[in-house]
Design a protein around this motif. Sequence first.
Motif, PDB file in Angstrom:
ATOM      1  N   LEU A   4      38.917  51.550  32.404  1.00 20.34           N
ATOM      2  CA  LEU A   4      38.697  50.128  32.632  1.00 20.34           C
ATOM      3  C   LEU A   4      39.862  49.553  33.423  1.00 20.34           C
ATOM      4  CD1 LEU A   4      37.407  48.912  29.156  1.00 20.34           C
ATOM      5  CD2 LEU A   4      36.071  49.363  31.196  1.00 20.34           C
ATOM      6  N   PHE A   5      39.609  48.497  34.152  1.00 17.55           N
ATOM      7  CA  PHE A   5      40.608  47.772  34.932  1.00 17.55           C
ATOM      8  C   PHE A   5      41.320  48.676  35.937  1.00 17.55           C
ATOM      9  CE2 PHE A   5      40.053  45.467  30.949  1.00 17.55           C
ATOM     10  CZ  PHE A   5      39.712  44.215  31.435  1.00 17.55           C
ATOM     11  N   HIS A   6      40.578  49.608  36.502  1.00 13.43           N
ATOM     12  CA  HIS A   6      41.112  50.503  37.527  1.00 13.43           C
ATOM     13  C   HIS A   6      40.571  50.038  38.875  1.00 13.43           C
ATOM     14  CE1 HIS A   6      41.875  54.308  39.653  1.00 13.43           C
ATOM     15  NE2 HIS A   6      42.876  54.373  38.796  1.00 13.43           N
ATOM     16  N   THR A  70      35.551  36.853  29.326  1.00 13.50           N
ATOM     17  CA  THR A  70      34.307  37.553  29.012  1.00 13.50           C
ATOM     18  C   THR A  70      33.682  38.111  30.285  1.00 13.50           C
ATOM     19  OG1 THR A  70      33.970  36.034  27.170  1.00 13.50           O
ATOM     20  CG2 THR A  70      32.057  37.303  27.909  1.00 13.50           C
ATOM     21  N   LEU A  71      33.653  37.305  31.334  1.00 12.07           N
ATOM     22  CA  LEU A  71      33.148  37.773  32.628  1.00 12.07           C
ATOM     23  C   LEU A  71      33.959  38.959  33.147  1.00 12.07           C
ATOM     24  CD1 LEU A  71      32.388  34.566  34.747  1.00 12.07           C
ATOM     25  CD2 LEU A  71      30.796  36.404  34.212  1.00 12.07           C
ATOM     26  N   LYS A  72      35.265  38.847  33.039  1.00  9.16           N
ATOM     27  CA  LYS A  72      36.130  39.908  33.550  1.00  9.16           C
ATOM     28  C   LYS A  72      35.929  41.221  32.782  1.00  9.16           C
ATOM     29  CE  LYS A  72      39.927  38.854  35.601  1.00  9.16           C
ATOM     30  NZ  LYS A  72      41.273  38.484  36.009  1.00  9.16           N
ATOM     31  N   LEU A  73      35.835  41.138  31.457  1.00 14.24           N
ATOM     32  CA  LEU A  73      35.628  42.344  30.669  1.00 14.24           C
ATOM     33  C   LEU A  73      34.256  42.952  30.954  1.00 14.24           C
ATOM     34  CD1 LEU A  73      36.626  44.311  28.527  1.00 14.24           C
ATOM     35  CD2 LEU A  73      35.659  42.785  26.798  1.00 14.24           C
ATOM     36  N   TRP A  74      33.215  42.122  31.027  1.00 16.86           N
ATOM     37  CA  TRP A  74      31.872  42.601  31.344  1.00 16.86           C
ATOM     38  C   TRP A  74      31.865  43.292  32.710  1.00 16.86           C
ATOM     39  CZ3 TRP A  74      28.372  40.209  35.030  1.00 16.86           C
ATOM     40  CH2 TRP A  74      27.114  40.802  35.041  1.00 16.86           C
ATOM     41  N   ARG A  75      32.537  42.678  33.686  1.00 20.67           N
ATOM     42  CA  ARG A  75      32.622  43.265  35.030  1.00 20.67           C
ATOM     43  C   ARG A  75      33.260  44.640  34.980  1.00 20.67           C
ATOM     44  NH1 ARG A  75      36.986  40.606  38.518  1.00 20.67           N
ATOM     45  NH2 ARG A  75      38.221  42.031  37.268  1.00 20.67           N
ATOM     46  N   LYS A  78      31.042  47.307  33.244  1.00 23.49           N
ATOM     47  CA  LYS A  78      29.920  47.686  34.112  1.00 23.49           C
ATOM     48  C   LYS A  78      30.409  48.509  35.300  1.00 23.49           C
ATOM     49  CE  LYS A  78      25.789  45.885  36.187  1.00 23.49           C
ATOM     50  NZ  LYS A  78      24.676  46.575  35.613  1.00 23.49           N
ATOM     51  N   LEU A  79      31.520  48.134  35.907  1.00 27.01           N
ATOM     52  CA  LEU A  79      32.051  48.909  37.030  1.00 27.01           C
ATOM     53  C   LEU A  79      32.454  50.313  36.595  1.00 27.01           C
ATOM     54  CD1 LEU A  79      34.256  46.314  38.940  1.00 27.01           C
ATOM     55  CD2 LEU A  79      32.194  47.447  39.803  1.00 27.01           C
ATOM     56  N   ALA A  80      33.048  50.414  35.420  1.00 23.56           N
ATOM     57  CA  ALA A  80      33.461  51.731  34.931  1.00 23.56           C
ATOM     58  C   ALA A  80      32.261  52.623  34.675  1.00 23.56           C
ATOM     59  CB  ALA A  80      34.281  51.576  33.651  1.00 23.56           C
ATOM     60  N   ALA A  81      31.146  52.032  34.250  1.00 15.57           N
ATOM     61  CA  ALA A  81      29.947  52.809  33.955  1.00 15.57           C
ATOM     62  C   ALA A  81      29.088  53.067  35.194  1.00 15.57           C
ATOM     63  CB  ALA A  81      29.108  52.088  32.911  1.00 15.57           C
TER      64      ALA A  81
END
Length: 92
Positions: A4-6, A70-75, A78-81
């Motif tokens: 996450l957050f990469h 919440t938006l940032k974590l969801w993003r 989803k990007l990681a997946a």
Amino acid sequence: MTQLFHHANRQKSERSKRFYARVEMAYTLVDFTAAMCFVIGSVLFFWPTWETLAIWFFVIGSVCFAVKPTLKLWREVKLAAMDDNKDLSERL
């Protein structure tokens, strides 16, 4: 598994780039809305008759500020997946 957050997650594909851009636009809109609610609420407090409406603007602004992470974590989840099914057979 993707972290996450990469930063590379948002550059994986055209789909991930578009998704990242859409969420960034939503994030900016929520941020702007929160700021405007606080400005409007602050101005309304100059008149006692508008105090209740001012409080509601502060509540709405606070909810907007809660939506931002919440938006940032969801993003990021989803990007990681996204496109992670390429190595699915290796993980099974």
